[in-house]
Write an enzyme that holds these catalytic residues in place. Structure first.
Site, short mmCIF file in Angstrom:
data_model
loop_
_atom_site.label_atom_id
_atom_site.label_comp_id
_atom_site.label_asym_id
_atom_site.label_seq_id
_atom_site.Cartn_x
_atom_site.Cartn_y
_atom_site.Cartn_z
N ASP A 67 21.20 -12.62 98.79
CA ASP A 67 21.19 -12.88 100.22
C ASP A 67 20.31 -14.08 100.59
O ASP A 67 19.56 -14.60 99.76
CB ASP A 67 20.72 -11.62 100.98
CG ASP A 67 19.56 -10.92 100.28
OD1 ASP A 67 18.87 -11.56 99.47
OD2 ASP A 67 19.36 -9.73 100.55
N ASN A 136 14.63 1.56 104.48
CA ASN A 136 15.74 2.25 105.16
C ASN A 136 16.97 2.40 104.26
O ASN A 136 18.03 2.75 104.73
CB ASN A 136 16.11 1.49 106.45
CG ASN A 136 16.60 0.07 106.16
OD1 ASN A 136 16.74 -0.34 105.01
ND2 ASN A 136 16.88 -0.69 107.21
N HIS A 138 18.45 -0.04 102.57
CA HIS A 138 19.36 -1.19 102.45
C HIS A 138 19.33 -1.77 101.04
O HIS A 138 18.33 -1.68 100.33
CB HIS A 138 19.10 -2.26 103.53
CG HIS A 138 17.88 -3.09 103.35
ND1 HIS A 138 17.21 -3.67 104.40
CD2 HIS A 138 17.18 -3.49 102.24
CE1 HIS A 138 16.19 -4.37 103.95
NE2 HIS A 138 16.16 -4.27 102.66
N GLU A 143 22.64 -3.14 105.86
CA GLU A 143 21.77 -2.24 106.60
C GLU A 143 22.50 -0.94 106.94
O GLU A 143 23.73 -0.93 107.06
CB GLU A 143 21.35 -2.92 107.92
CG GLU A 143 20.59 -4.23 107.74
CD GLU A 143 19.12 -4.03 107.40
OE1 GLU A 143 18.76 -3.00 106.80
OE2 GLU A 143 18.33 -4.92 107.74
#
Ligand code: F6R
Length: 240
Positions: A67, A136, A138, A143
């Site tokens: 990313d 979280n 990801h 996400e």
């Protein structure tokens, strides 16, 4: 899914480096999928040492990073291209032309993402993908959401991720709110995946990954459908 529980972060880094090194020994022209963030830094340091010692060779290796922030200039000190150069590429004998990080300033992000997928395919696919995991759940910047994207795409970052990543910026307003990221299918196409986690703040995410049901609300759980995933975590991230 295999789980390796290590004593601490140093051991996580060593275990992960061992697997990457074996991959390069078995297939010197391997295609690696790489991650940024704090977690793989120890592993990158060990890989650089092994390269210097002549134990592994990156001459024929190709890499694709998961990313990049968007918008983000490659030479910005918080770009993932900058991170990779500083933490790995500048310290190993990889041909920089063989390292691929999404262009955070691409005028046409959709085309940038399509081209990236095509380049991975043209390279023969990713042999070994290295992942970290967000608090979280990801992976890359996929996400938690009601649905997830298959391919490389432009995405919004959640408040949780912006908050977590603000530690690298002067102020939270400076953290980009978007990113280009490989999608879930792009990641799952990799032949082997290792996912690294260290520290108490990853405990919930790791517990969900190992024990939870597959859910788009914890993107890492998607890895359960892959046949060759190794979770390498320390006791702090595992003990829940
Ligand atoms: C980085 C990436 C992210 C990180 C994750 C964990 O390229 O794709 O998913 O792996 O945010 O980051 P750290 O390791 O900083 O806790």
């Amino acid at each position: 899914m295999r789980v390796i529980v290590c004593e601490n972060y140093e051991e996580v880094s060593k275990e992960a480096a061992k697997i990457v090194a074996s991959q390069l020994i078995l297939k010197p022209d391997s295609v690696l999928g790489l991650a940024t963030g704090s977690t793989p830094v120890g592993m990158y340091n060990i890989l650089a040492e092994k390269n210097k010692a002549g134990e592994i060779d990156f001459k024929d290796v190709k890499s694709f990073n998961l990313d990049e922030y968007y918008p983000m200039a490659a030479d910005h000190d918080q770009s993932y291209r900058y991170f990779m150069n500083e933490n790995l590429f500048n310290h190993i004998n990889i041909d920089i032309e063989n390292t691929h990080v999404l262009n955070g300033l691409a005028e046409n992000p959709e085309k940038e993402c399509d081209d990236f997928e095509k380049m991975i395919d043209a390279a023969g696919g990713i042999d070994l993908q290295v992942l970290g995991i967000g608090q979280n759940g990801h992976i890359g910047f996929n996400e938690p959401d009601d649905f997830l994207y298959a391919n490389t795409h432009l995405t919004d970052l959640t408040d949780n991720t912006i908050q977590a990543n603000s530690r690298f910026f002067d102020k939270i307003e400076d953290v980009p709110t978007k990113a280009l990221t490989m999608g879930i299918a792009s990641i799952l196409k990799s032949k082997r995946i290792i996912i690294l986690a260290s520290g108490e703040n990853k405990r919930d995410a790791v517990t969900e990954l190992i024990e939870g049901e597959i859910s788009t609300k914890n993107p890492a759980t998607m890895l359960k459908v892959h046949k060759d995933v190794i979770v390498i975590c320390d006791k702090a991230a595992y003990s829940k």
